[in-house]
Scaffold this motif. Structure first.
Motif, mmCIF file in Angstrom:
data_model
loop_
_atom_site.group_PDB
_atom_site.id
_atom_site.type_symbol
_atom_site.label_atom_id
_atom_site.label_comp_id
_atom_site.label_asym_id
_atom_site.label_seq_id
_atom_site.Cartn_x
_atom_site.Cartn_y
_atom_site.Cartn_z
ATOM 1 N N ARG A 134 1.006 -1.126 0.062
ATOM 2 C CA ARG A 134 -0.134 -0.077 0.054
ATOM 3 C C ARG A 134 1.224 1.035 -0.047
ATOM 4 O O ARG A 134 1.991 1.565 0.338
ATOM 5 N N ALA A 135 0.608 2.207 -1.162
ATOM 6 C CA ALA A 135 1.380 3.461 -0.599
ATOM 7 C C ALA A 135 0.177 4.413 -0.864
ATOM 8 O O ALA A 135 -0.973 4.681 -1.916
ATOM 9 N N ASN A 136 1.167 5.698 -1.572
ATOM 10 C CA ASN A 136 0.050 6.649 -1.719
ATOM 11 C C ASN A 136 0.257 6.806 -3.147
ATOM 12 O O ASN A 136 0.621 7.025 -4.248
ATOM 13 N N ARG A 137 -1.334 6.948 -3.935
ATOM 14 C CA ARG A 137 -1.678 6.010 -5.767
ATOM 15 C C ARG A 137 -2.076 8.316 -6.346
ATOM 16 O O ARG A 137 -1.979 8.393 -5.494
ATOM 17 N N VAL A 138 -0.852 8.181 -7.279
ATOM 18 C CA VAL A 138 -0.743 9.180 -7.974
ATOM 19 C C VAL A 138 -1.303 9.022 -9.197
ATOM 20 O O VAL A 138 -1.174 7.834 -9.885
ATOM 21 N N SER A 139 -2.313 9.876 -9.935
ATOM 22 C CA SER A 139 -2.693 10.054 -11.032
ATOM 23 C C SER A 139 -3.265 10.582 -11.425
ATOM 24 O O SER A 139 -2.619 12.368 -10.987
ATOM 25 N N GLY A 140 -2.805 11.158 -13.356
ATOM 26 C CA GLY A 140 -3.002 12.431 -14.023
ATOM 27 C C GLY A 140 -0.956 12.573 -14.044
ATOM 28 O O GLY A 140 -0.843 11.427 -15.027
ATOM 29 N N MET A 141 -0.593 14.018 -14.349
ATOM 30 C CA MET A 141 0.703 14.152 -15.614
ATOM 31 C C MET A 141 0.991 14.092 -13.997
ATOM 32 O O MET A 141 1.414 14.531 -13.717
ATOM 33 N N VAL A 142 1.647 12.431 -14.082
ATOM 34 C CA VAL A 142 2.724 12.120 -13.366
ATOM 35 C C VAL A 142 3.648 12.639 -12.978
ATOM 36 O O VAL A 142 4.756 11.872 -12.267
ATOM 37 N N TYR A 143 4.687 13.100 -14.382
ATOM 38 C CA TYR A 143 6.023 13.085 -13.430
ATOM 39 C C TYR A 143 7.265 13.665 -13.602
ATOM 40 O O TYR A 143 7.774 12.898 -12.629
ATOM 41 N N ASP A 144 6.692 15.465 -12.347
ATOM 42 C CA ASP A 144 6.848 15.653 -11.644
ATOM 43 C C ASP A 144 7.422 14.407 -10.524
ATOM 44 O O ASP A 144 8.582 14.633 -9.623
ATOM 45 N N LYS A 145 5.709 13.596 -9.993
ATOM 46 C CA LYS A 145 5.942 13.274 -8.765
ATOM 47 C C LYS A 145 7.309 11.515 -8.830
ATOM 48 O O LYS A 145 7.776 10.979 -8.590
ATOM 49 N N LEU A 146 6.191 10.608 -10.458
ATOM 50 C CA LEU A 146 7.233 10.013 -10.504
ATOM 51 C C LEU A 146 8.985 9.286 -10.562
ATOM 52 O O LEU A 146 9.134 9.048 -10.320
ATOM 53 N N ILE A 147 9.447 10.752 -10.849
ATOM 54 C CA ILE A 147 10.606 11.235 -11.218
ATOM 55 C C ILE A 147 11.191 10.637 -9.731
ATOM 56 O O ILE A 147 12.801 10.397 -9.469
ATOM 57 N N LEU A 148 10.518 10.819 -8.239
ATOM 58 C CA LEU A 148 11.502 11.367 -7.621
ATOM 59 C C LEU A 148 11.469 10.227 -6.596
ATOM 60 O O LEU A 148 11.567 9.423 -6.157
ATOM 61 N N TRP A 149 10.044 9.274 -7.924
ATOM 62 C CA TRP A 149 9.659 7.920 -6.751
ATOM 63 C C TRP A 149 8.928 6.522 -7.922
ATOM 64 O O TRP A 149 7.892 6.857 -8.737
ATOM 65 N N LEU A 196 19.241 10.298 -19.240
ATOM 66 C CA LEU A 196 18.529 10.740 -19.816
ATOM 67 C C LEU A 196 17.216 11.866 -19.608
ATOM 68 O O LEU A 196 16.635 12.566 -20.450
ATOM 69 N N ASN A 197 16.941 11.907 -18.429
ATOM 70 C CA ASN A 197 16.251 13.545 -18.021
ATOM 71 C C ASN A 197 17.688 14.336 -17.488
ATOM 72 O O ASN A 197 16.458 15.649 -16.899
ATOM 73 N N LEU A 198 18.400 14.361 -18.190
ATOM 74 C CA LEU A 198 19.156 15.635 -17.773
ATOM 75 C C LEU A 198 18.234 17.067 -17.333
ATOM 76 O O LEU A 198 19.413 18.049 -16.928
ATOM 77 N N GLU A 199 17.550 17.869 -19.008
ATOM 78 C CA GLU A 199 17.290 18.865 -18.839
ATOM 79 C C GLU A 199 16.565 18.929 -18.457
ATOM 80 O O GLU A 199 16.457 20.141 -17.522
ATOM 81 N N TYR A 200 15.652 18.075 -17.850
ATOM 82 C CA TYR A 200 14.551 18.509 -16.331
ATOM 83 C C TYR A 200 15.590 18.755 -15.001
ATOM 84 O O TYR A 200 15.148 19.682 -14.561
ATOM 85 N N LEU A 201 16.012 17.638 -15.118
ATOM 86 C CA LEU A 201 16.942 18.135 -13.603
ATOM 87 C C LEU A 201 17.656 19.197 -13.591
ATOM 88 O O LEU A 201 17.961 19.848 -12.394
ATOM 89 N N LYS A 202 18.293 19.526 -14.594
ATOM 90 C CA LYS A 202 19.156 20.721 -13.986
ATOM 91 C C LYS A 202 17.793 22.384 -14.135
ATOM 92 O O LYS A 202 18.879 22.822 -13.412
ATOM 93 N N LEU A 203 16.625 21.582 -14.171
ATOM 94 C CA LEU A 203 15.597 22.710 -14.170
ATOM 95 C C LEU A 203 15.292 22.934 -12.731
ATOM 96 O O LEU A 203 14.641 23.798 -11.627
ATOM 97 N N LYS A 204 15.589 21.368 -11.734
ATOM 98 C CA LYS A 204 15.144 20.814 -10.463
ATOM 99 C C LYS A 204 16.314 20.972 -10.128
ATOM 100 O O LYS A 204 16.130 19.733 -9.589
ATOM 101 N N PRO A 205 16.588 22.001 -8.937
ATOM 102 C CA PRO A 205 17.897 21.352 -8.347
ATOM 103 C C PRO A 205 17.869 20.180 -7.027
ATOM 104 O O PRO A 205 18.694 19.043 -6.917
ATOM 105 N N ARG A 206 16.092 20.702 -6.937
ATOM 106 C CA ARG A 206 15.678 19.276 -6.030
ATOM 107 C C ARG A 206 15.956 17.916 -6.070
ATOM 108 O O ARG A 206 16.459 17.014 -5.442
ATOM 109 N N VAL A 207 15.800 18.115 -7.460
ATOM 110 C CA VAL A 207 14.783 17.013 -7.749
ATOM 111 C C VAL A 207 16.024 16.401 -8.039
ATOM 112 O O VAL A 207 16.715 15.221 -8.036
#
Length: 299
Positions: free
Chosen positions: A140-155, A234-245
């Protein structure tokens, strides 16, 4: 007429009895318009291979197709072979030692009523095998739906390939499994799809997910590091814009570097991650992990 669902089962050096359990769990689905594509990726000298081929062909079910790789090419290539051979509007995967609950296909298909959904996942039962005993747990865990890329890349809350159903269109647009990765190939594909399609879920267990006692991530530490590093690349372009992520993604590698090279190498990686995004909760947690996982042989 109902939509055809292609179910791809990859098998590798698996006894027929175990594989049959997986196949029967698909044949017994409440949804019947399906095809099962079994990709045998075992080496030619595997003693199970002839038995598997003979018994699968003797099932005499027109929905079951059997494809044999001439040599072992890996799970990614095997799943891509299945995708290429599939004819369904929807594609699902099942590992050869897992099994589905009888209404998995039916319940997941209902979620595709939203035409923007490209992937549907589900919850599962985790069954830990210890000798002749089984210990069953519900994930059991927190489930997420929708456009989830921002959350999925964390976990990776989507999980195993056995949990998902995909719109074939999303695979054709985003591509199949990346053969360059040695681990976490499923997660990398989910990320790609989540950039362009909505993700939804069925919040009940629809899979019996088996873990065999003695299976250890540490047996493939090098592969895990390569896979996670490749995902970051592969996700470097996004990660450069999101230092915490970016920092969190690098911190996730800390336990594996600690096991591979010891705490000195892991500390270097930790300092680099913290430099990207100074002290936060995740950095403190992973600092402690450096010493916990230092040269350990299991996670």
């Amino acid at each position: 007429m109902s939509n055809l669902v292609s179910v791809i089962i990859t098998t590798y050096k698996r006894p027929y009895g175990v594989l049959l359990r997986a196949v029967q769990s698909v044949l017994n689905q409440s949804y019947e318009n399906l095809e099962i594509i079994i990709i045998d990726d075992s080496p030619n000298d595997d003693p199970n291979r002839k038995e598997v081929e003979m018994n699968i062909r003797n099932l005499n079910d027109s929905r079951v197709k059997y494809i044999q790789h001439k040599s072992n090419q890996g799970a990614c290539k095997a799943r891509n072979t299945g995708i290429e051979a599939s004819k369904g509007e929807y594609v699902a995967f099942l590992d050869d030692d897992d099994e589905w609950i009888f209404n998995k296909i039916e319940l997941q298909l209902e979620k595709f009523v939203d035409k923007q959904v490209g992937l549907v996942y589900c919850d599962s039962f985790t069954i830990i095998l210890r000798g002749n005993e089984k210990e069953r747990k519900v994930l059991r865990a927190n489930r997420v739906s929708g456009m989830v890329y921002d959350k999925l890349i964390l976990w990776n809350f989507i999980g195993s390939t056995s949990f998902v159903m995909l719109k074939k269109e999303s695979l054709e647009f985003c591509g199949g499994f990346n053969n360059e990765l040695k681990a976490s190939q499923d997660f990398e594909l989910w990320l790609r799809i989540s950039k362009y399609y909505k993700v939804d879920y069925v919040d009940i267990p629809l899979v019996n997910y088996y873990i065999h006692e003695g299976e250890r991530i540490s047996a493939n530490v090098d592969n895990k590091i390569q896979g996670l590093e490749k995902i970051n690349e592969l996700n470097l372009e996004y990660l450069k814009l999101k230092p915490r992520v970016n920092s969190i993604r690098k911190l996730k590698l800390i336990p594996y570097y600690a096991m591979k090279s010891g705490y000195k190498q892991a500390l270097k990686k930790w300092f680099y991650a913290v430099k990207i995004y100074p002290f936060h909760r995740e950095s403190l947690i992973h600092f402690a992990k450096i010493f916990y996982y230092n040269n350990k042989k299991s996670i």
